[in-house]
Design a protein around this motif. Sequence first.
Motif, PDB file in Angstrom:
ATOM      1  N   ARG A 137       0.926  -1.236   0.143  1.00 52.28           N
ATOM      2  CA  ARG A 137      -0.039  -0.051  -0.053  1.00 52.28           C
ATOM      3  C   ARG A 137       0.904   1.203   0.011  1.00 52.28           C
ATOM      4  O   ARG A 137       2.120   1.144   0.252  1.00 52.28           O
ATOM      5  CB  ARG A 137      -0.850  -0.016   1.348  1.00 52.28           C
TER       6      ARG A 137
ATOM      7  N   ASP B 256     -13.258  -9.645  15.509  1.00 50.49           N
ATOM      8  CA  ASP B 256     -14.578  -9.231  14.922  1.00 50.49           C
ATOM      9  C   ASP B 256     -15.298 -10.729  15.238  1.00 50.49           C
ATOM     10  O   ASP B 256     -14.944 -11.839  14.319  1.00 50.49           O
ATOM     11  CB  ASP B 256     -14.954  -8.898  13.544  1.00 50.49           C
TER      12      ASP B 256
ATOM     13  N   TYR C   4       0.655  -8.194   0.670  1.00 48.64           N
ATOM     14  CA  TYR C   4      -0.916  -7.659   0.858  1.00 48.64           C
ATOM     15  C   TYR C   4      -1.095  -6.264   0.580  1.00 48.64           C
ATOM     16  O   TYR C   4      -0.187  -5.530   0.655  1.00 48.64           O
ATOM     17  CB  TYR C   4      -1.271  -8.092   2.537  1.00 48.64           C
TER      18      TYR C   4
ATOM     19  N   GLU D  96      -7.482  -5.719   5.914  1.00 44.17           N
ATOM     20  CA  GLU D  96      -8.846  -5.610   6.579  1.00 44.17           C
ATOM     21  C   GLU D  96      -8.777  -6.745   7.486  1.00 44.17           C
ATOM     22  O   GLU D  96      -9.416  -6.758   8.711  1.00 44.17           O
ATOM     23  CB  GLU D  96      -9.803  -5.544   5.472  1.00 44.17           C
ATOM     24  N   TYR D  97      -8.813  -8.094   6.879  1.00 43.56           N
ATOM     25  CA  TYR D  97      -8.883  -9.136   7.964  1.00 43.56           C
ATOM     26  C   TYR D  97      -7.779  -9.218   8.821  1.00 43.56           C
ATOM     27  O   TYR D  97      -8.134  -9.717   9.873  1.00 43.56           O
ATOM     28  CB  TYR D  97      -9.241 -10.346   6.885  1.00 43.56           C
ATOM     29  N   TRP D  98      -6.763  -8.894   8.664  1.00 39.02           N
ATOM     30  CA  TRP D  98      -5.653  -8.786   9.720  1.00 39.02           C
ATOM     31  C   TRP D  98      -6.303  -7.876  10.960  1.00 39.02           C
ATOM     32  O   TRP D  98      -6.036  -8.495  11.911  1.00 39.02           O
ATOM     33  CB  TRP D  98      -4.350  -8.026   9.422  1.00 39.02           C
ATOM     34  N   ILE D  99      -7.063  -7.067  10.544  1.00 36.06           N
ATOM     35  CA  ILE D  99      -7.636  -6.056  11.700  1.00 36.06           C
ATOM     36  C   ILE D  99      -8.864  -7.106  12.195  1.00 36.06           C
ATOM     37  O   ILE D  99      -8.915  -6.965  13.553  1.00 36.06           O
ATOM     38  CB  ILE D  99      -8.099  -4.656  11.154  1.00 36.06           C
ATOM     39  N   ARG D 100      -9.637  -7.503  11.435  1.00 37.16           N
ATOM     40  CA  ARG D 100     -10.743  -8.044  11.695  1.00 37.16           C
ATOM     41  C   ARG D 100     -10.529  -9.330  12.801  1.00 37.16           C
ATOM     42  O   ARG D 100     -11.460  -9.547  13.487  1.00 37.16           O
ATOM     43  CB  ARG D 100     -11.608  -8.168  10.465  1.00 37.16           C
TER      44      ARG D 100
ATOM     45  N   THR E  35     -16.005 -13.026  11.943  1.00 38.63           N
ATOM     46  CA  THR E  35     -14.847 -13.488  11.178  1.00 38.63           C
ATOM     47  C   THR E  35     -13.879 -14.430  11.743  1.00 38.63           C
ATOM     48  O   THR E  35     -13.240 -14.804  10.915  1.00 38.63           O
ATOM     49  CB  THR E  35     -14.147 -12.232  10.724  1.00 38.63           C
TER      50      THR E  35
ATOM     51  N   TRP F  57      -5.016  -3.705   1.011  1.00 37.53           N
ATOM     52  CA  TRP F  57      -6.185  -3.365   1.902  1.00 37.53           C
ATOM     53  C   TRP F  57      -7.025  -4.516   2.298  1.00 37.53           C
ATOM     54  O   TRP F  57      -7.085  -4.720   3.488  1.00 37.53           O
ATOM     55  CB  TRP F  57      -7.083  -2.330   1.426  1.00 37.53           C
ATOM     56  N   GLY F  58      -7.536  -5.273   1.423  1.00 39.78           N
ATOM     57  CA  GLY F  58      -8.453  -6.198   1.787  1.00 39.78           C
ATOM     58  C   GLY F  58      -9.164  -6.965   0.302  1.00 39.78           C
ATOM     59  O   GLY F  58      -8.340  -6.695  -0.871  1.00 39.78           O
TER      60      GLY F  58
ATOM     61  N   CYS G 176      -9.914  -5.149  -2.999  1.00 33.37           N
ATOM     62  CA  CYS G 176      -8.644  -4.602  -3.637  1.00 33.37           C
ATOM     63  C   CYS G 176      -7.894  -5.363  -4.052  1.00 33.37           C
ATOM     64  O   CYS G 176      -7.582  -6.190  -3.727  1.00 33.37           O
ATOM     65  CB  CYS G 176      -7.911  -3.704  -2.532  1.00 33.37           C
TER      66      CYS G 176
END
Length: 154
Positions: free
Chosen positions: A51, A141, A89, A120-124, A144, A91-92, A95
């Motif tokens: 990114r 989350d 990687y 995104e899924y790293w954070i989720r 997930t 964003w998610g 992307c």
Amino acid sequence: MDTNAVLTVPPASPADALAFFTRQLAFRTDVADVHSALEADAPGFTLVDSRGQAAWDQGRAPGAVHLPTDQIAARAAAEIDKSLPVVVYCWGPGCNGAYRAAVEFARLGYQVKEMIGGMEYWIREGLPVATDEGTERGEPDPRTVPVSGVSCAC
């Protein structure tokens, strides 16, 4: 007999399915497996965040190397060990930046995989996120990932 949308195109043969899904594993990995490998301290790959600078500054996977896609061709040879596979990687899943980064690394002769789910899924999944101020870990989350840990035991 009416066929539902799932079966309008019949499933592949077991042999074709085996070949297809095995090939998928050669090209992709997931955030939980990347995190687990990084925690082992000798993952055997280089994790690359493809990114831009603003996204990197906002937060990244700890241990990742920052190499935006548009700079891979110019910088990879000097900064990324070609003897190790690269895991990229962005964003998610919405992307395709990781695909573009993977194309650039492959053009340069690197072995490369995409980390599906991206940041995104790293954070989720509640995995640690690094910034210049330090590392934070958010709540997973529950839609997930099991909230008791980062593994779905799959």
